[in-house]
Design an enzyme around this catalytic site. Structure first.
Site, PDB file in Angstrom:
ATOM      1  N   HIS A 153      24.300 -11.913 -11.403  1.00 36.46           N
ATOM      2  CA  HIS A 153      23.188 -10.882 -11.720  1.00 36.46           C
ATOM      3  C   HIS A 153      22.597 -10.433 -12.049  1.00 36.46           C
ATOM      4  O   HIS A 153      23.561  -9.914 -13.687  1.00 36.46           O
ATOM      5  CB  HIS A 153      23.112 -10.257 -10.518  1.00 36.46           C
ATOM      6  CG  HIS A 153      23.390 -10.112  -9.254  1.00 36.46           C
ATOM      7  ND1 HIS A 153      23.868 -10.509  -8.446  1.00 36.46           N
ATOM      8  CD2 HIS A 153      23.099  -9.605  -8.124  1.00 36.46           C
ATOM      9  CE1 HIS A 153      24.294 -10.771  -7.398  1.00 36.46           C
ATOM     10  NE2 HIS A 153      22.853  -9.480  -6.698  1.00 36.46           N
ATOM     11  N   HIS A 170      20.027 -15.479  -2.735  1.00 36.71           N
ATOM     12  CA  HIS A 170      21.506 -15.570  -2.339  1.00 36.71           C
ATOM     13  C   HIS A 170      21.159 -14.376  -0.930  1.00 36.71           C
ATOM     14  O   HIS A 170      20.497 -14.002  -0.504  1.00 36.71           O
ATOM     15  CB  HIS A 170      22.685 -14.971  -2.602  1.00 36.71           C
ATOM     16  CG  HIS A 170      22.312 -13.362  -3.994  1.00 36.71           C
ATOM     17  ND1 HIS A 170      21.627 -13.774  -4.361  1.00 36.71           N
ATOM     18  CD2 HIS A 170      22.228 -12.788  -3.474  1.00 36.71           C
ATOM     19  CE1 HIS A 170      21.067 -11.908  -5.217  1.00 36.71           C
ATOM     20  NE2 HIS A 170      21.808 -11.362  -4.214  1.00 36.71           N
ATOM     21  N   CYS A 179      24.739  -1.791   1.455  1.00 36.96           N
ATOM     22  CA  CYS A 179      23.881  -2.648   1.090  1.00 36.96           C
ATOM     23  C   CYS A 179      25.210  -3.640   0.387  1.00 36.96           C
ATOM     24  O   CYS A 179      26.238  -3.093   0.264  1.00 36.96           O
ATOM     25  CB  CYS A 179      22.815  -2.693  -0.066  1.00 36.96           C
ATOM     26  SG  CYS A 179      21.767  -2.218  -0.230  1.00 36.96           S
ATOM     27  N   HIS A 219      26.480  -8.097   0.431  1.00 38.97           N
ATOM     28  CA  HIS A 219      26.268  -9.239   0.028  1.00 38.97           C
ATOM     29  C   HIS A 219      27.968  -9.802   1.122  1.00 38.97           C
ATOM     30  O   HIS A 219      29.365  -9.716   0.444  1.00 38.97           O
ATOM     31  CB  HIS A 219      27.208  -9.935  -1.248  1.00 38.97           C
ATOM     32  CG  HIS A 219      25.994  -9.361  -1.907  1.00 38.97           C
ATOM     33  ND1 HIS A 219      26.108  -8.625  -3.378  1.00 38.97           N
ATOM     34  CD2 HIS A 219      24.776 -10.014  -2.668  1.00 38.97           C
ATOM     35  CE1 HIS A 219      24.957  -8.121  -3.824  1.00 38.97           C
ATOM     36  NE2 HIS A 219      24.306  -9.460  -3.318  1.00 38.97           N
ATOM     37  N   GLU A 243      32.297   1.569   0.757  1.00 36.46           N
ATOM     38  CA  GLU A 243      31.494   2.601   0.252  1.00 36.46           C
ATOM     39  C   GLU A 243      31.270   3.565   0.736  1.00 36.46           C
ATOM     40  O   GLU A 243      31.324   4.484   0.279  1.00 36.46           O
ATOM     41  CB  GLU A 243      29.868   1.327   0.335  1.00 36.46           C
ATOM     42  CG  GLU A 243      29.617   0.115  -0.653  1.00 36.46           C
ATOM     43  CD  GLU A 243      28.518  -0.194   0.108  1.00 36.46           C
ATOM     44  OE1 GLU A 243      27.626   0.903  -0.244  1.00 36.46           O
ATOM     45  OE2 GLU A 243      27.667  -1.225  -0.908  1.00 36.46           O
ATOM     46  N   GLU A 281      17.238  -8.920  -8.574  1.00 37.51           N
ATOM     47  CA  GLU A 281      17.590  -8.909  -7.210  1.00 37.51           C
ATOM     48  C   GLU A 281      16.962  -9.642  -5.827  1.00 37.51           C
ATOM     49  O   GLU A 281      15.204 -10.208  -6.452  1.00 37.51           O
ATOM     50  CB  GLU A 281      17.832  -7.669  -6.250  1.00 37.51           C
ATOM     51  CG  GLU A 281      18.575  -6.303  -7.201  1.00 37.51           C
ATOM     52  CD  GLU A 281      20.190  -7.241  -6.126  1.00 37.51           C
ATOM     53  OE1 GLU A 281      20.614  -8.217  -5.716  1.00 37.51           O
ATOM     54  OE2 GLU A 281      21.006  -6.729  -5.915  1.00 37.51           O
ATOM     55  N   GLU A 313      17.346 -11.583  -2.820  1.00 34.94           N
ATOM     56  CA  GLU A 313      17.846 -11.921  -1.983  1.00 34.94           C
ATOM     57  C   GLU A 313      17.095 -12.644  -0.219  1.00 34.94           C
ATOM     58  O   GLU A 313      16.090 -11.466  -0.025  1.00 34.94           O
ATOM     59  CB  GLU A 313      18.637 -10.574  -1.864  1.00 34.94           C
ATOM     60  CG  GLU A 313      19.539 -10.500  -2.483  1.00 34.94           C
ATOM     61  CD  GLU A 313      19.818  -8.824  -2.596  1.00 34.94           C
ATOM     62  OE1 GLU A 313      21.206  -8.904  -3.134  1.00 34.94           O
ATOM     63  OE2 GLU A 313      19.966  -7.946  -1.216  1.00 34.94           O
TER      64      GLU A 313
END
Length: 196
Positions: free
Chosen positions: A31, A38, A73, A75, A93, A120, A122
């Site tokens: 990033h 991604h 959020c 990945h 989280e 970002e 995505e």
């Protein structure tokens, strides 16, 4: 539930223009000002009253610190399904369990540049889930978490403190009405790099 550890050595799934896996890379170094496309996801957690958990990202986050956004959020890891990734990150989280997951926006994509210049970039499917358990935000991930009714969520999308992906997602979600009415999308519309 034991406290989840935040890892700093996560791998992200890199994508080609059609959403096919094109390799992996370490999350943090990937990033920057030219972040490659991604795989990611966004989750909207609801409670029994139909409220949505809105979070403020931790002030020390490298990417978009302090912005207000959807519940969680993350990945997906290489080989991880979308449902597995959502469940893992919600636990890490927020200390919650994500139940009754529904795929809502399988093809959502965005690109946004933070004030720091970090980008970002995505393909970011959007999922709704019911929250279960005790809310325990991880301080390295979440500064504040608040349950808000749907009208308040819609209004937040117009506020400059909202994340760019939240504002973009709300262009699609607000017309659908309250989260309980959001229709399930077919998993076949997900990027080829991820399974439901």
């Amino acid at each position: 539930m034991s406290e989840q550890r935040v890892t700093t050595d996560e791998l992200i799934v890199l994508l080609d223009a059609e959403g096919r896996a094109a390799g992996t890379a370490p999350k943090a170094p990937s990033h920057h000002e030219s972040t490659p496309l991604h795989l990611a996801f966004s989750c909207y957690l609801t409670d029994d009253a139909g409220r949505v958990l809105i979070t403020q990202r931790a002030h020390g986050k490298a990417s978009f610190p302090s912005v207000w956004t959807n519940s969680c959020c993350g990945h997906p890891a290489p080989g991880e399904s979308l449902r597995e990734a959502v469940s893992r990150r919600v636990a890490t989280e927020l200390g919650l369990r994500a139940e009754a997951l529904t795929l809502v926006l399988p093809e959502f994509r965005y690109r946004a540049t933070a004030a720091s210049g970090l980008v970002e970039n995505e393909l970011c499917p959007v999922v709704r889930a019911a929250a279960a358990g005790e809310l325990r935000p991880h301080p390295e991930e979440v500064a504040t978490a608040e349950w808000r009714d749907w009208d308040a969520c819609v209004k937040l999308a117009d506020h400059p403190s909202a994340s760019p992906w939240f504002r973009s997602q709300m262009e699609w979600l607000a017309p659908l009405g309250a989260p309980a009415t959001w229709p399930a999308a077919p998993p076949e519309l997900l990027p080829p790099a991820i399974t439901w």
